[in-house]
Every structure is written in structure tokens, then in C-alpha cells.
Design a protein around this motif. Sequence first.
Motif, PDB file in Angstrom:
ATOM      1  N   VAL A 243     -64.049  -5.167  21.243  1.00 51.07           N
ATOM      2  CA  VAL A 243     -64.244  -4.734  22.637  1.00 51.07           C
ATOM      3  C   VAL A 243     -65.462  -3.819  22.795  1.00 51.07           C
ATOM      4  N   LYS A 244     -65.912  -3.208  21.711  1.00 51.59           N
ATOM      5  CA  LYS A 244     -67.029  -2.260  21.821  1.00 51.59           C
ATOM      6  C   LYS A 244     -68.359  -2.966  22.049  1.00 51.59           C
ATOM      7  N   ASN A 245     -68.578  -4.080  21.355  1.00 46.73           N
ATOM      8  CA  ASN A 245     -69.896  -4.718  21.441  1.00 46.73           C
ATOM      9  C   ASN A 245     -69.855  -6.207  21.788  1.00 46.73           C
ATOM     10  N   GLY A 246     -68.678  -6.764  22.000  1.00 45.74           N
ATOM     11  CA  GLY A 246     -68.588  -8.180  22.377  1.00 45.74           C
ATOM     12  C   GLY A 246     -68.688  -9.147  21.209  1.00 45.74           C
ATOM     13  N   VAL A 399     -61.920 -20.652  35.261  1.00 40.23           N
ATOM     14  CA  VAL A 399     -62.859 -19.993  34.334  1.00 40.23           C
ATOM     15  C   VAL A 399     -62.484 -20.374  32.900  1.00 40.23           C
ATOM     16  N   SER A 400     -63.385 -20.057  31.983  1.00 38.01           N
ATOM     17  CA  SER A 400     -63.111 -20.407  30.582  1.00 38.01           C
ATOM     18  C   SER A 400     -62.321 -19.281  29.913  1.00 38.01           C
ATOM     19  N   PRO A 401     -61.554 -19.597  28.862  1.00 42.86           N
ATOM     20  CA  PRO A 401     -60.847 -18.549  28.115  1.00 42.86           C
ATOM     21  C   PRO A 401     -61.785 -17.456  27.613  1.00 42.86           C
ATOM     22  N   LEU A 402     -63.015 -17.850  27.268  1.00 38.61           N
ATOM     23  CA  LEU A 402     -63.987 -16.850  26.790  1.00 38.61           C
ATOM     24  C   LEU A 402     -64.293 -15.816  27.873  1.00 38.61           C
ATOM     25  N   GLN A 403     -64.402 -16.276  29.123  1.00 41.37           N
ATOM     26  CA  GLN A 403     -64.689 -15.343  30.222  1.00 41.37           C
ATOM     27  C   GLN A 403     -63.531 -14.368  30.427  1.00 41.37           C
ATOM     28  N   VAL A 404     -62.300 -14.867  30.253  1.00 44.28           N
ATOM     29  CA  VAL A 404     -61.134 -13.995  30.433  1.00 44.28           C
ATOM     30  C   VAL A 404     -61.105 -12.910  29.361  1.00 44.28           C
ATOM     31  N   VAL A 405     -61.293 -13.305  28.097  1.00 44.24           N
ATOM     32  CA  VAL A 405     -61.219 -12.311  27.022  1.00 44.24           C
ATOM     33  C   VAL A 405     -62.360 -11.295  27.156  1.00 44.24           C
ATOM     34  N   THR A 406     -63.509 -11.744  27.638  1.00 45.92           N
ATOM     35  CA  THR A 406     -64.642 -10.828  27.824  1.00 45.92           C
ATOM     36  C   THR A 406     -64.313  -9.786  28.897  1.00 45.92           C
ATOM     37  N   ALA A 407     -63.752 -10.256  30.013  1.00 41.33           N
ATOM     38  CA  ALA A 407     -63.407  -9.334  31.099  1.00 41.33           C
ATOM     39  C   ALA A 407     -62.310  -8.362  30.662  1.00 41.33           C
ATOM     40  N   VAL A 408     -61.296  -8.874  29.943  1.00 39.74           N
ATOM     41  CA  VAL A 408     -60.215  -8.000  29.468  1.00 39.74           C
ATOM     42  C   VAL A 408     -60.788  -6.945  28.511  1.00 39.74           C
ATOM     43  N   ALA A 409     -61.678  -7.385  27.599  1.00 42.47           N
ATOM     44  CA  ALA A 409     -62.294  -6.443  26.650  1.00 42.47           C
ATOM     45  C   ALA A 409     -63.040  -5.344  27.391  1.00 42.47           C
ATOM     46  N   GLY A 410     -63.730  -5.717  28.467  1.00 45.26           N
ATOM     47  CA  GLY A 410     -64.479  -4.723  29.243  1.00 45.26           C
ATOM     48  C   GLY A 410     -63.565  -3.744  29.947  1.00 45.26           C
ATOM     49  N   ILE A 411     -62.475  -4.246  30.542  1.00 47.81           N
ATOM     50  CA  ILE A 411     -61.578  -3.386  31.326  1.00 47.81           C
ATOM     51  C   ILE A 411     -60.801  -2.429  30.423  1.00 47.81           C
ATOM     52  N   VAL A 412     -60.344  -2.886  29.269  1.00 54.08           N
ATOM     53  CA  VAL A 412     -59.531  -2.002  28.424  1.00 54.08           C
ATOM     54  C   VAL A 412     -60.366  -1.062  27.550  1.00 54.08           C
ATOM     55  N   SER A 413     -61.667  -1.343  27.405  1.00 55.01           N
ATOM     56  CA  SER A 413     -62.466  -0.468  26.529  1.00 55.01           C
ATOM     57  C   SER A 413     -63.055   0.702  27.317  1.00 55.01           C
ATOM     58  N   PRO A 433     -71.367  -2.670  34.879  1.00 55.31           N
ATOM     59  CA  PRO A 433     -70.103  -1.949  35.049  1.00 55.31           C
ATOM     60  C   PRO A 433     -69.102  -2.798  35.839  1.00 55.31           C
ATOM     61  N   ILE A 434     -67.879  -2.880  35.312  1.00 54.02           N
ATOM     62  CA  ILE A 434     -66.827  -3.580  36.056  1.00 54.02           C
ATOM     63  C   ILE A 434     -66.116  -2.566  36.946  1.00 54.02           C
ATOM     64  N   LEU A 435     -65.822  -1.419  36.365  1.00 53.83           N
ATOM     65  CA  LEU A 435     -65.059  -0.385  37.072  1.00 53.83           C
ATOM     66  C   LEU A 435     -65.942   0.839  37.326  1.00 53.83           C
ATOM     67  N   HIS A 436     -65.701   1.468  38.479  1.00 53.85           N
ATOM     68  CA  HIS A 436     -66.450   2.687  38.796  1.00 53.85           C
ATOM     69  C   HIS A 436     -65.746   3.922  38.258  1.00 53.85           C
ATOM     70  N   HIS A 437     -64.413   3.833  38.130  1.00 50.55           N
ATOM     71  CA  HIS A 437     -63.633   5.001  37.716  1.00 50.55           C
ATOM     72  C   HIS A 437     -63.024   4.752  36.342  1.00 50.55           C
ATOM     73  N   THR A 438     -63.404   5.560  35.361  1.00 43.11           N
ATOM     74  CA  THR A 438     -62.913   5.329  33.994  1.00 43.11           C
ATOM     75  C   THR A 438     -61.417   5.629  33.869  1.00 43.11           C
ATOM     76  N   SER A 439     -60.857   6.376  34.842  1.00 37.70           N
ATOM     77  CA  SER A 439     -59.416   6.658  34.785  1.00 37.70           C
ATOM     78  C   SER A 439     -58.595   5.364  34.916  1.00 37.70           C
ATOM     79  N   VAL A 440     -59.198   4.342  35.542  1.00 38.87           N
ATOM     80  CA  VAL A 440     -58.505   3.063  35.716  1.00 38.87           C
ATOM     81  C   VAL A 440     -58.263   2.405  34.355  1.00 38.87           C
ATOM     82  N   VAL A 441     -59.164   2.649  33.428  1.00 42.86           N
ATOM     83  CA  VAL A 441     -59.031   2.064  32.082  1.00 42.86           C
ATOM     84  C   VAL A 441     -57.695   2.491  31.477  1.00 42.86           C
TER      85      VAL A 441
END
Lengths: 575, 114
Positions: A243-246, A399-413, A433-441
Motif C-alpha cells: 500500500v505504501k508504493n503500489g 472496473v478491473s480488480p486491479l483498480q479496486v485494489v489500488t483504490a483500497v490501498a490508497g484509502i487504507v494507507s 489525493p483521494i481523501l482530503h481528511h486523513t482522519s477518514v483513513v
Amino acid sequence: MKHRLWLLKERIQDFLFPSDIATKQQSLTGHIETHHNRLTMIAVMLMFGFIIIVITLLRLSLTTPHSIHTTTTKGVPRADILDRNGVVLATTLQTVSLAVNPKKIINPIQTAQNLIKIFPSLSLDDIKDDLTKHTSFVWIKRDLTPEQQEKTILLGNPAFSFIKAYPRVYPQGNLFSHILGFTNIDGRGIAGLEKQYDKQLRTQKNPLKLTVDSRIQFIIRHLLKKSVDRFKAQGGVAILMDVKNGDIISLVSLPDFDPNHPDLSPAQNLFNQATLGVYELGSIFKIFTISTGLDHQDITLKDKFDVSKPLHIGRFVIHDDIPQKGSISVADIFSYSSNIGASQIALKYGAEVQKDYFKRMGFFDPSPLNIPEIGTPLVPHRWSTARTVTASYGYGLAVSPLQVVTAVAGIVSDGMLPVPNLVMGQEHHKETPILHHTSVVQKIRQLMYLNVLHGTAKSSNVPAYRVGGKTGTAEKASHQEKGYHVHRLISSFASAFPIDHPRYALYVLLQGPQKTKYNPYSATAAATAVPLTKKIVTQIAPLLHIMPQSPNDPSFLKYIRIPLYPKKLYIDSKR
Amino acid sequence: MALPLSKPSKRRSSKSSWHSSWLSRIIILTLLILGGVFYHFSTVMNKLTLQKQELITQITQEKHQQHILQAEWSYLARPDRLYALKKQFFKNLSPALPQHIQSLDAFSQQTKQS
């Protein structure tokens, strides 16, 4: 000796007949001149001979040695492809094959008998037939061993010719087929990384080092294949991402093929479902719907929505698979995977906000992964209210499974979208940036962990590795019936671990799992993809150097507990 | 400097002086020594070049062998083969469970307590 005798005879004559001395002297001078001329001629001839020998020696020493056998070369060597630990995934080996020009064969039977001694696996009659053909080229044996080649050379037959080739070899067989791709007969990459990095692999000697790990890849493929067989699914996908570097640690798409012989596999096996296939993936999208609502500050985890009645939007009637009574919180909408609740959240922030967030999550553009087999997402042209509602629980947008895992990796990291990558040293910095507020993570991590403890993903719990995730069970679209197949499902599970400080995001998907003796009541994600994830995490976590930790650690419980949420997070140690 | 060899007409006339010239002798001697040294170096260079070529050939052959061995090792050590061998010879060997893994600190503490 003769000359001396002749001189002695002359001297005796001179002594006996002195009057002839002048005549004799003249004769002697003539003889000497004749001999001198003869000696000169001999010297010149010897010199010519010597010059010819010197020229021949120079020619032999300066030019390349001439062989009676012709050797031709096909293809060029390509650089190796290695995994992150240096294990060879693709290499080029030089091989030699034997061909014969039958027109140059003087005694075909004798030649065939000689050849059969070197190649006992061949048939004598076949070789005889080949050697008597009216053609100038016949293959006798491909991929000779050095010993066989030496013995063939020693036969000294000018009709033989050796053809050098550089075939591409994939020692791991099917394991990395969809990542590596394969080359054509001329040694050019025509699929996968072989195609993407074709020029580099042909021109540079340095090996191409990938981010994948062959041990992890084997475990995931092995377990995924078992699940596909167990649930009689049509196929499966699994992707593990740092999740850190894709970096992609593992990417499996089943069915797959042997890149050493891609022509022997059915065409559908060559299709990379993980990156090229695009699907409506169902409730996985509730991660994105709720993170959008939280980040846009339209909802909080404590907010409640009435999910007791089906929701009517245009021609659509939205139901829940697990009906709930009355109003439930956002946390329960996530845990019970309520379509009605997710729809109401999406309606609260509206289509424009949803489109904006989905775009930043990378769902509107093809994934930038460095292989050519990348699918283009299917995005509706008109984003109506009904589309907003269906997209909130993963329908109407493929969408492709790759796109889902990429988005999940971004949101949880850290709320930044990673760039998926397969090649070492080509990591990209996170810029979107996906999220503006890191508290959402933290809130999404809390929801994902809660879902594993009390929600639809209970059977994925590996307490020591603190897995969090979200299930998704989607009905497959049917073009013939203009609707959806109720019994043809896409069951998937997106997870991250360890959930308090995620290092890896894992996405597993099963295409069309059936009810079997292992899951007699359901083929949903909870019964298929979730237990598979548990097995995978249990086996790969030690290899990924993730230390087991107590799920009841007070600092962890404090971090992961949702304020005012009634359900306990303490795990009984006997579980 | 014009050497007498380049002008034979003058050489005869100044033959005695040329023979006695110490400078000419030194030059000839130096040239001879230099020739010898250059010949020696040239021979050594040729030998070294040959050695270098042999070494390059050896290295190339070794690299080729290493390349083949790496591919062979990768083929023999592929995970599915190891898994099949494990099933055949170590039937009781199972994947590491979380309770099998401990940090070195925890292990040393347990050892002290026991």
C-alpha cells in the motif's frame, strides 16, 4: 660426383691433347653458364613455392576457420526477468538444432544408421525417409545436447547444418504467465511484460527485476486454484499490493497458461481477468461510497439511516440481502452491507461529488500498470440519480480488480492513490489525493475491522494478523436477458492487513462460484472469497515479515474501536 | 641532425670523424637498446593480450555456464516442485501458524524464566 668425373676426364684429355685447350676452355665456360641458369631457375621456382606457402599460411591464420558444416542463427538473446529475490522467471538459452540437405547426401542408408546411433529416440525409417526427400532442407533433431552436436560434427558430413536458436524459457511455468506474457517465434515480446519492455529486453544485458515474489505468488495461486476447483468457479483473481508504493507482490488470474507453449492453451486462458477484465463488483464499492461521505463530511459513523423498506429510484427497487429493521448506523450499513443504506448515503452527497471522488480513485481511466493488457473501465455517459444509487453499491460501473485494489490501498494507507507497479526501481510517488481528511483513513480501517469481527467477513478473521476488509457479491450482467444472472455471481473480498498500520492490500475474486458440499447454502463472498483470504493471509504473512500481534492489545483496541459503537472488539483467545 | 648514412657522398669524406664521434655511437647504442626494450615490451604485450583474450573467453564461458545453472536451479527449485516433494516426503509439514512465530526478545525472556 658426375661433375668431378667429367672434370677429371677433361683434364686427362687436356694433358694428352694440349692443342684443344682453347676450345675446351670455351666449352667449359658454356657449361658453367648453363648450370648457372638452371640453378637460377630452380631458385626462382623454390621462391614461388615458398611465397605460395606463406600466402596460404597467412590466409589460414588471418581468416576464420572454414567448417564443412554451415551454422545459421535464429533470433537474438533477451535479458532475463527476475523476481524481487533474484529468482529467474524468464531466460534465454542457446540451443542447436540439426538440419540436413538431402540433395548432398551420397549414401542415405549409411547416414541414417550413423544418425540413429547418436539419436536413438528417433526412428530409423523416418530418418531414411527424410534423407531421401527431394528437397534441400529437412529437420532431423531440435535442441541437441553438446555431446550429440559433437558426435554429429565428427561424422564429417557436409550435408549437415546446425541452426542456433535462442528460445525463451520460463522455468516457473504457469506461475507468472499473465504478468510475463510471452514471445513469438522471432523472439519478440507479444504479451505482458515481454511486450511492454521488448526493446529494453532485446538491447540491454541487465535483467529486468520485478516487484513480485515467487513464493507468495505460488501460495496465492495454489490456494486460489483450490478454491476455484472447490467452488466450481469459472475463474479467479488475486492481487496483493504494497500500500505504501503500489508495488504488486502477487498477481494471479485463473485460468492461466504455460508461456513456454502458449499455443497449446485455449484462447480464454490467455485473458488476464485481473487487469484486462472489467466487471461490476458489487458491495466492495461501499468502501468508496462511505469514505466519500465521510471525507465530504456529509455523514459521520454515528448517523443512522432507515433501511427497513426497499428504496424506489425510477425503475429500480433497491433491496438488502440481509434485511434490517428500523434505522441502522453507518457502521452497521458497512457491516451488514446494506444497499439501501449505501444508496441513501450516496443520495445525500449527490452525483457530482460521487463522480469527483470516483475519478480521483482512478475508476474513470485505465490503470497505469506497466503491462499492455489493461482494461478500459465502462463508465456511464449520463450520470443520473439512478446511476448514483446503483454505483454506490457497485453496479452500473465496471472496473478491473486491479483498480479496486489500488483504490483500497490508497484509502487504507494515507488517502493518496498509489500507482500500481510491477518493475523494481520504477516506483512513482503518490500524487493523486483521494481523501482530503486523513482522519477518514482511521475510520475506514475501523469499519473494515468491525466487518471482519461482526459483519459479513467473519470467516476471514486471522486475529494475530489483524485483517480488515469488505465483501462484495455481484450478479453477473447478462446481455441476452437484459438484466442480471441471479445465480451467476462474482464473489470478491478486499482486505488490508495489519489493519491498524496496513502494509498490504489483498483482493480476491471468484468468477461464478457454485454451491457445493463445502458451501451448501450460499456462493456469496462470505462463503467463498472470505475463507480463501483467511488461508492466504495465514500463509503469506510470515513470509512478508509481519509479526503476529495480540488483537486484544489495549493500544490497538483503543485505535480500532468506533466511539459509542456497542459491539465488543475483544477477541476470545480460544477463537 | 643529418646522419652520415643519409648522405653517402659526404660519408666517405668524413669517415674518420664519424667513426670517432662519441655522440653517434651513443645514439646508435641508445637506438639499439631502445629497439631491444621495445621488442621486449612488444613481446610482453602480445603475451598479455593473448592471456587477456583467454581470460575473456573463460569468463564468457563461465558466465554462460552460470546462466544455464541459474535457469536450471530456478526450474528445479520452483515452488510447485518443492510442494510436490514436501507432500511426498514430509507429509506432516504444515504452513507456519501465528503461534509458531515469536520475536527473539520474547523467546529470550521465556528462556530466562524457564
